[in-house]
Design a protein around this motif. Structure first.
Motif, PDB file in Angstrom:
ATOM      1  N   ALA A   1       0.842  -1.085  -0.035  1.00  0.00           N
ATOM      2  CA  ALA A   1       0.053   0.157  -0.040  1.00  0.00           C
ATOM      3  C   ALA A   1       0.823   1.180  -0.040  1.00  0.00           C
ATOM      4  O   ALA A   1       0.570   2.377  -0.740  1.00  0.00           O
ATOM      5  N   THR A   2       1.770   1.150   0.709  1.00  0.00           N
ATOM      6  CA  THR A   2       2.684   2.586   0.751  1.00  0.00           C
ATOM      7  C   THR A   2       3.299   2.850  -0.518  1.00  0.00           C
ATOM      8  O   THR A   2       3.613   3.829  -0.978  1.00  0.00           O
ATOM      9  N   GLU A   3       3.850   1.460  -1.207  1.00  0.00           N
ATOM     10  CA  GLU A   3       4.745   1.628  -2.378  1.00  0.00           C
ATOM     11  C   GLU A   3       3.697   2.362  -3.521  1.00  0.00           C
ATOM     12  O   GLU A   3       4.002   3.196  -4.123  1.00  0.00           O
ATOM     13  N   LEU A   4       2.224   1.934  -3.352  1.00  0.00           N
ATOM     14  CA  LEU A   4       1.227   2.338  -4.513  1.00  0.00           C
ATOM     15  C   LEU A   4       0.915   3.543  -3.761  1.00  0.00           C
ATOM     16  O   LEU A   4      -0.101   4.481  -4.770  1.00  0.00           O
ATOM     17  N   GLY A   5       1.163   4.271  -2.771  1.00  0.00           N
ATOM     18  CA  GLY A   5       0.603   5.563  -2.308  1.00  0.00           C
ATOM     19  C   GLY A   5      -0.932   5.479  -1.813  1.00  0.00           C
ATOM     20  O   GLY A   5      -1.394   6.539  -1.919  1.00  0.00           O
ATOM     21  N   VAL A   6      -1.220   4.227  -1.460  1.00  0.00           N
ATOM     22  CA  VAL A   6      -2.690   4.174  -1.035  1.00  0.00           C
ATOM     23  C   VAL A   6      -2.742   4.142   0.442  1.00  0.00           C
ATOM     24  O   VAL A   6      -2.059   3.532   1.021  1.00  0.00           O
ATOM     25  N   ARG A   7      -3.857   4.771   0.958  1.00  0.00           N
ATOM     26  CA  ARG A   7      -4.018   4.847   2.629  1.00  0.00           C
ATOM     27  C   ARG A   7      -5.075   3.606   2.531  1.00  0.00           C
ATOM     28  O   ARG A   7      -6.260   3.718   2.460  1.00  0.00           O
ATOM     29  N   ALA A   8      -4.748   2.546   3.137  1.00  0.00           N
ATOM     30  CA  ALA A   8      -5.875   1.333   3.102  1.00  0.00           C
ATOM     31  C   ALA A   8      -6.034   0.734   4.385  1.00  0.00           C
ATOM     32  O   ALA A   8      -5.381   1.175   5.476  1.00  0.00           O
ATOM     33  N   ASN A   9      -7.420   0.320   4.388  1.00  0.00           N
ATOM     34  CA  ASN A   9      -7.615  -0.684   5.512  1.00  0.00           C
ATOM     35  C   ASN A   9      -7.495  -2.092   5.382  1.00  0.00           C
ATOM     36  O   ASN A   9      -7.619  -2.524   3.960  1.00  0.00           O
ATOM     37  N   ILE A  10      -6.929  -2.812   6.094  1.00  0.00           N
ATOM     38  CA  ILE A  10      -6.485  -4.397   5.769  1.00  0.00           C
ATOM     39  C   ILE A  10      -7.171  -5.217   7.021  1.00  0.00           C
ATOM     40  O   ILE A  10      -6.810  -4.812   8.066  1.00  0.00           O
ATOM     41  N   ALA A  11      -7.915  -6.244   6.467  1.00  0.00           N
ATOM     42  CA  ALA A  11      -8.764  -6.997   7.420  1.00  0.00           C
ATOM     43  C   ALA A  11      -8.210  -8.396   7.118  1.00  0.00           C
ATOM     44  O   ALA A  11      -8.359  -8.902   6.110  1.00  0.00           O
ATOM     45  N   ILE A  12      -7.967  -9.233   8.422  1.00  0.00           N
ATOM     46  CA  ILE A  12      -7.684 -10.488   8.254  1.00  0.00           C
ATOM     47  C   ILE A  12      -8.918 -11.148   9.120  1.00  0.00           C
ATOM     48  O   ILE A  12      -9.007 -10.847  10.149  1.00  0.00           O
ATOM     49  N   LEU A  13      -9.393 -12.085   8.365  1.00  0.00           N
ATOM     50  CA  LEU A  13     -10.573 -12.937   9.040  1.00  0.00           C
ATOM     51  C   LEU A  13      -9.702 -14.343   8.859  1.00  0.00           C
ATOM     52  O   LEU A  13      -9.015 -15.026   8.222  1.00  0.00           O
ATOM     53  N   ASP A  14     -10.308 -15.385   9.884  1.00  0.00           N
ATOM     54  CA  ASP A  14      -9.967 -16.610  10.076  1.00  0.00           C
ATOM     55  C   ASP A  14     -10.880 -17.375   9.174  1.00  0.00           C
ATOM     56  O   ASP A  14     -11.765 -16.791   8.438  1.00  0.00           O
ATOM     57  N   GLU A  15     -10.979 -18.819   9.189  1.00  0.00           N
ATOM     58  CA  GLU A  15     -11.697 -19.575   8.138  1.00  0.00           C
ATOM     59  C   GLU A  15     -13.191 -19.484   8.497  1.00  0.00           C
ATOM     60  O   GLU A  15     -13.979 -20.039   7.835  1.00  0.00           O
ATOM     61  N   GLY A  16     -13.481 -19.304   9.770  1.00  0.00           N
ATOM     62  CA  GLY A  16     -14.861 -19.233  10.062  1.00  0.00           C
ATOM     63  C   GLY A  16     -15.342 -17.818   9.742  1.00  0.00           C
ATOM     64  O   GLY A  16     -16.478 -17.478  10.388  1.00  0.00           O
ATOM     65  N   ALA A  17     -14.541 -16.906   9.281  1.00  0.00           N
ATOM     66  CA  ALA A  17     -14.986 -15.470   8.787  1.00  0.00           C
ATOM     67  C   ALA A  17     -15.000 -14.563   9.954  1.00  0.00           C
ATOM     68  O   ALA A  17     -15.783 -13.521   9.966  1.00  0.00           O
TER      69      ALA A  17
END
Lengths: 131, 131, 131, 131
Positions: free
Chosen positions: C18-34
């Motif tokens: 995201a930093t390389e692309l200049g994007v200010r992002a939200n990043i979410a990680i879910l487990d396999e049960g969502a």
């Protein structure tokens, strides 16, 4: 139905009382159909009180009584347990007051939140007198 | 508004305390508008605590007090019965703490869940000190 | 199930891209049960993307495919119209990617939002490679 | 964060424009966290527009763009189908405009509803210029 002019007068009177008490309040005015007519949040008022001000006003508008009067029907031992969960949730504590025209007709309600329940009720009463 | 760097420091301090206590915790950081800024769930933490960590932090952010302080207003006999049902549901028990900048401005809140309420509050306090 | 260590690696890789692309992002990680495992919102990321990042990850975790692959089933003329309204609402556009262990088992999903859908997918791919 | 004084100026400018256009409008002001700061409903405005004014303002505040700009991402053929269903429902049509401080920082949003979408946008623009 409450007019914009009357709603503004109610809010102005509420803001004056809140400032006197040193309370940073949210003040909501609903019409007699419990629909939002006007709203202000004073600088520094807590965000959680936005919903409370509207909820108290809604409780008053729906039943035509003060928000805390609803509690007399649903408090422990009272005859309507659970009433507070009706209507997608009522807020049965001080700060909501019905607004009536000079002939006693319900024209809306004011709800105040931001101080203690007692302060909120004081502000709401001062506001309601401006109708 | 809390920065990513500060949010990370809060989480790191919270994880350290949780590990010391042997608690597998969920830690949520919200900004002062009660929007999610950062979140971690430790391996083995119960799923039901994901919502609790966020709910406690939200309760703190919306009112600018600890999550359990809200209970003083709505517990049996207190002046705001039903307050806990406002704002789509508050979580008025230990584990949520407001985060403030050095001048006392509210910049967000941390919420912890996974241990006992007392443990969650200990972890939240350790986390909040890292701001 | 994705570990905290792996989730952190995925987020770190996503933040780098995201930093390389200049994007200010939200990043979410879910487990396999969502269920939410980890989340970060970069400073300056728009608030509306908090829900989108989680929604894309959830869409991926629930079906084990990229979030945009779900659109192939429900786009105009496709055989499952309305699929996107199932599960309390899916987000069938780029930025969600399943996370799999080395033997191909689904262990969770990553969801990214903050840039264009194409940028979000680039960031999610870079993130997913870190598992 | 938008002040009460600025919010009042925005509303006053919006009411002036609405009166010029002969539109009975609802005008909502949210802060940058998408929380209600001020609201007015002109006499005679339709009730259904209360939610629309707030929804357009919320759409603008959450993404930092006009409400209609969101439609460019989710209209038929656009890269983010279903985006409008995120965040518990967006209102991607004219009438919502971000409010920014002199240095370009997002401080909130105004949403207008009651006239045609074009009229609502005209009123919102006139309102937003008063910041």
């Amino acid at each position: 139905m409450i007019t914009s002019k009357a709603a503004q007068a109610v809010i102005t009177a509420g803001l004056k009382k809140a400032t006197e008490l040193g309370v940073r309040a949210n003040i909501a005015i609903l019409d007699e159909g419990a629909h939002l007519k006007a709203f202000v949040r004073m600088d520094g008022a807590v965000l959680g009180s936005i919903d409370l001000a509207q909820g108290k006003a809604r409780t008053s508008a729906l039943f035509g009584v003060t928000s805390e009067a609803v509690w007399d029907y649903c408090k422990p031992g009272a005859p309507a347990p659970g009433l507070e969960r009706s209507n997608s949730g009522l807020m049965p504590f001080p700060g909501g007051i019905p607004l009536t025209s000079s002939d006693g007709t319900l024209i809306g309600a004011v709800g105040v939140s931001g101080g203690t329940p007692a302060q909120d009720a004081d502000i709401a009463r001062a506001a309601a007198e401006a109708v």
